[in-house]
Design a protein around this motif. Structure first.
Motif, PDB file in Angstrom:
ATOM      1  N   ALA A   1      -1.738  -8.043   2.701  1.00 28.32           N
ATOM      2  CA  ALA A   1      -1.305  -8.213   1.311  1.00 28.32           C
ATOM      3  C   ALA A   1      -2.506  -8.242   0.385  1.00 28.32           C
ATOM      4  O   ALA A   1      -2.505  -7.606  -0.672  1.00 28.32           O
ATOM      5  N   VAL A   2      -3.546  -8.960   0.776  1.00 25.50           N
ATOM      6  CA  VAL A   2      -4.746  -9.051  -0.063  1.00 25.50           C
ATOM      7  C   VAL A   2      -5.422  -7.684  -0.181  1.00 25.50           C
ATOM      8  O   VAL A   2      -5.897  -7.315  -1.260  1.00 25.50           O
TER       9      VAL A   2
ATOM     10  N   ALA B   1       2.271 -13.705  -8.889  1.00 29.71           N
ATOM     11  CA  ALA B   1       2.462 -12.333  -9.382  1.00 29.71           C
ATOM     12  C   ALA B   1       2.395 -12.298 -10.906  1.00 29.71           C
ATOM     13  O   ALA B   1       1.743 -11.422 -11.486  1.00 29.71           O
ATOM     14  N   ALA B   2       3.039 -13.255 -11.559  1.00 28.82           N
ATOM     15  CA  ALA B   2       2.984 -13.319 -13.027  1.00 28.82           C
ATOM     16  C   ALA B   2       1.555 -13.570 -13.491  1.00 28.82           C
ATOM     17  O   ALA B   2       1.116 -12.993 -14.500  1.00 28.82           O
TER      18      ALA B   2
ATOM     19  N   LEU C   1       4.677  -7.236  -6.914  1.00 27.03           N
ATOM     20  CA  LEU C   1       3.547  -8.055  -6.485  1.00 27.03           C
ATOM     21  C   LEU C   1       4.039  -9.281  -5.718  1.00 27.03           C
ATOM     22  O   LEU C   1       3.459  -9.657  -4.693  1.00 27.03           O
ATOM     23  N   ALA C   2       5.103  -9.909  -6.192  1.00 25.64           N
ATOM     24  CA  ALA C   2       5.661 -11.074  -5.501  1.00 25.64           C
ATOM     25  C   ALA C   2       6.117 -10.698  -4.095  1.00 25.64           C
ATOM     26  O   ALA C   2       5.893 -11.458  -3.138  1.00 25.64           O
ATOM     27  N   GLU C   3       6.724  -9.522  -3.941  1.00 25.75           N
ATOM     28  CA  GLU C   3       7.154  -9.068  -2.612  1.00 25.75           C
ATOM     29  C   GLU C   3       5.961  -8.908  -1.675  1.00 25.75           C
ATOM     30  O   GLU C   3       6.021  -9.306  -0.510  1.00 25.75           O
TER      31      GLU C   3
ATOM     32  N   PHE D   1       0.653  -0.677  -3.181  1.00 28.04           N
ATOM     33  CA  PHE D   1       1.509  -1.731  -2.632  1.00 28.04           C
ATOM     34  C   PHE D   1       2.124  -1.358  -1.292  1.00 28.04           C
ATOM     35  O   PHE D   1       2.370  -2.225  -0.468  1.00 28.04           O
ATOM     36  N   SER D   2       2.376  -0.091  -1.067  1.00 30.51           N
ATOM     37  CA  SER D   2       3.018   0.332   0.180  1.00 30.51           C
ATOM     38  C   SER D   2       2.025   0.886   1.205  1.00 30.51           C
ATOM     39  O   SER D   2       2.432   1.321   2.268  1.00 30.51           O
TER      40      SER D   2
END
Length: 191
Positions: free
Chosen positions: A75-76, A148-149, A125-127, A69-70
């Motif tokens: 994002a993809v 994200a959910a 994930l939402a971030e 994530f970082s």
């Protein structure tokens, strides 16, 4: 590795393999090569040791996910790296599997790190999705929290389908579907 560490690591492995009910203090002690006195010197009992093991598993899962994530990239790209990372699919998710254990779910203390980890994953994930939308990497995407959910639910469901089929193929299909969904939201002029 200290006796305490061996006990935690043994409990982690047994919880993943057998669940809480199927993991006896004696099995943990045997796997750790520790006596009953050693176990009760470090932990007040099975629930205390299980909590330490669940927390350790949760911390490890978060750290591994955060690496993707970082990382640099869109994002993809980052979510794709998370979805495609190496997993022991047929064993299932060590945190997700605990949601199917009635004793863990009935105990608010044991359930808390499971819930917190899955909530963290959805939030993180939402971030990442929100960042992608803000940078113009994603268009026409629904609410990032809902997506994200969906990602977390699809992964957890993919584990279940793979275990039922005794094949990684259903999991891989679920991941491919998520990646197709995200790719459809990437603007054509954005590569």
């Amino acid at each position: 590795m200290s006796t305490e560490e061996r006990l935690i690591e043994s409990a982690r492995a047994l919880l993943w393999e057998r669940g809480y009910t199927g993991t006896s203090p004696k099995a943990i002690q045997q796997r750790a090569g520790a006596g009953q006195g050693s176990m009760y010197h470090h932990f007040s009992g099975k629930p205390d040791l299980a909590l330490a093991a669940i927390r350790r598993t949760a911390e490890e899962m978060r750290a591994e996910a955060e690496e993707q994530f970082s990382a640099p990239g869109t994002a993809v790209d980052r979510i794709g790296a998370y979805l495609r990372r190496e997993r022991d699919v047929l064993r299932g998710c060590p945190i997700g599997r605990l949601t199917q254990d009635p004793d863990v779910m009935a105990d608010p203390v044991l359930r808390a790190p499971v819930d917190e980890t899955l909530a963290w994953l959805r939030g993180r994930l939402a971030e990442v999705l929100e960042e992608g939308c803000e940078r113009g990497e994603l268009v026409g995407a629904p609410d990032p929290r809902a997506v994200a959910a969906t990602i977390v639910a699809t992964l957890q469901g993919g584990y279940v389908l793979a275990r039922a089929a005794d094949s990684v193929q259903p999991f891989e299909q679920a991941v491919a579907g998520l990646l197709d969904f995200l790719a459809a939201r990437v603007p054509t002029d954005h590569e």
